[in-house]
Design a protein around this motif. Structure first.
Motif, mmCIF file in Angstrom:
data_model
loop_
_atom_site.group_PDB
_atom_site.id
_atom_site.type_symbol
_atom_site.label_atom_id
_atom_site.label_comp_id
_atom_site.label_asym_id
_atom_site.label_seq_id
_atom_site.Cartn_x
_atom_site.Cartn_y
_atom_site.Cartn_z
ATOM 1 N N HIS A 86 0.808 -1.217 0.000
ATOM 2 C CA HIS A 86 0.000 0.000 0.000
ATOM 3 C C HIS A 86 0.844 1.270 0.000
ATOM 4 O O HIS A 86 0.651 2.150 -0.809
ATOM 5 N N LEU A 87 1.774 1.357 0.909
ATOM 6 C CA LEU A 87 2.598 2.557 0.992
ATOM 7 C C LEU A 87 4.063 2.160 0.936
ATOM 8 O O LEU A 87 4.498 1.229 1.611
ATOM 9 N N LEU A 88 4.813 2.876 0.147
ATOM 10 C CA LEU A 88 6.217 2.537 -0.044
ATOM 11 C C LEU A 88 7.128 3.232 0.970
ATOM 12 O O LEU A 88 8.293 2.887 1.067
ATOM 13 N N THR A 89 6.587 4.210 1.675
ATOM 14 C CA THR A 89 7.403 4.959 2.629
ATOM 15 C C THR A 89 6.995 4.654 4.059
ATOM 16 O O THR A 89 5.955 4.054 4.305
ATOM 17 N N LYS A 90 7.826 5.095 4.977
ATOM 18 C CA LYS A 90 7.533 4.960 6.406
ATOM 19 C C LYS A 90 7.569 6.349 7.025
ATOM 20 O O LYS A 90 8.018 7.297 6.410
ATOM 21 N N ARG A 91 7.073 6.456 8.212
ATOM 22 C CA ARG A 91 6.946 7.708 8.967
ATOM 23 C C ARG A 91 5.774 8.524 8.425
ATOM 24 O O ARG A 91 5.545 8.594 7.234
ATOM 25 N N ILE A 92 5.087 9.157 9.315
ATOM 26 C CA ILE A 92 3.825 9.821 8.980
ATOM 27 C C ILE A 92 4.005 10.939 7.951
ATOM 28 O O ILE A 92 3.180 11.110 7.059
ATOM 29 N N LYS A 93 5.087 11.703 8.039
ATOM 30 C CA LYS A 93 5.307 12.802 7.097
ATOM 31 C C LYS A 93 5.484 12.269 5.677
ATOM 32 O O LYS A 93 4.904 12.792 4.717
ATOM 33 N N ASN A 94 6.259 11.216 5.528
ATOM 34 C CA ASN A 94 6.491 10.626 4.207
ATOM 35 C C ASN A 94 5.242 9.951 3.658
ATOM 36 O O ASN A 94 4.954 10.033 2.459
ATOM 37 N N VAL A 95 4.494 9.295 4.523
ATOM 38 C CA VAL A 95 3.253 8.642 4.104
ATOM 39 C C VAL A 95 2.244 9.694 3.662
ATOM 40 O O VAL A 95 1.560 9.532 2.649
ATOM 41 N N ALA A 96 2.164 10.802 4.397
ATOM 42 C CA ALA A 96 1.250 11.883 4.026
ATOM 43 C C ALA A 96 1.623 12.456 2.663
ATOM 44 O O ALA A 96 0.749 12.737 1.827
ATOM 45 N N THR A 97 2.917 12.608 2.405
ATOM 46 C CA THR A 97 3.367 13.105 1.113
ATOM 47 C C THR A 97 3.002 12.131 -0.002
ATOM 48 O O THR A 97 2.514 12.534 -1.067
ATOM 49 N N GLU A 98 3.222 10.851 0.246
ATOM 50 C CA GLU A 98 2.909 9.842 -0.767
ATOM 51 C C GLU A 98 1.408 9.815 -1.066
ATOM 52 O O GLU A 98 0.998 9.733 -2.231
ATOM 53 N N MET A 99 0.588 9.898 -0.036
ATOM 54 C CA MET A 99 -0.859 9.913 -0.247
ATOM 55 C C MET A 99 -1.291 11.172 -0.978
ATOM 56 O O MET A 99 -2.156 11.122 -1.855
ATOM 57 N N SER A 100 -0.689 12.301 -0.646
ATOM 58 C CA SER A 100 -1.026 13.553 -1.329
ATOM 59 C C SER A 100 -0.711 13.464 -2.818
ATOM 60 O O SER A 100 -1.493 13.919 -3.658
ATOM 61 N N LEU A 101 0.435 12.884 -3.152
ATOM 62 C CA LEU A 101 0.800 12.725 -4.561
ATOM 63 C C LEU A 101 -0.157 11.776 -5.282
ATOM 64 O O LEU A 101 -0.514 12.009 -6.439
ATOM 65 N N SER A 102 -0.572 10.726 -4.599
ATOM 66 C CA SER A 102 -1.516 9.780 -5.208
ATOM 67 C C SER A 102 -2.866 10.447 -5.463
ATOM 68 O O SER A 102 -3.468 10.270 -6.526
ATOM 69 N N VAL A 103 -3.329 11.226 -4.503
ATOM 70 C CA VAL A 103 -4.610 11.923 -4.655
ATOM 71 C C VAL A 103 -4.505 12.991 -5.744
ATOM 72 O O VAL A 103 -5.430 13.171 -6.535
#
Length: 81
Positions: A41-58
């Motif tokens: 589901h997510l390729l990154t760890k840590r909340i800041k990186n996950v938030a960035t990845e989700m933002s890019l996906s959206v």
């Protein structure tokens, strides 16, 4: 089934219908994003990186939708304006 038995007021019954429609709409978006991301589901760890990845996906989802709705040229014109 009589909705009057479950919900005593019309407002509550209307709310349940709207909630059901909203749930279907939101589930479609998350289902699409989940399909794009695959089994990992997510390729990154840590909340800041996950938030960035989700933002890019959206953002990618929204751009893809806008292209299908209005087309490439009008979208580029709107971005430049």
């Amino acid at each position: 089934m009589n909705l009057r038995i479950i919900w005593p007021t019309r407002r509550c019954a209307t709310f349940a219908v709207h909630r059901s429609i909203r749930r279907q709409t939101v589930e479609r978006v998350f289902g699409t994003l989940k399909g794009w991301m695959g089994p990992c589901h997510l390729l990154t760890k840590r909340i800041k990186n996950v938030a960035t990845e989700m933002s890019l996906s959206v953002l990618a989802y929204n751009i893809k939708r806008m292209i299908s709705i209005i087309g490439v040229k009008p979208l580029i014109a709107a971005i430049r304006a």
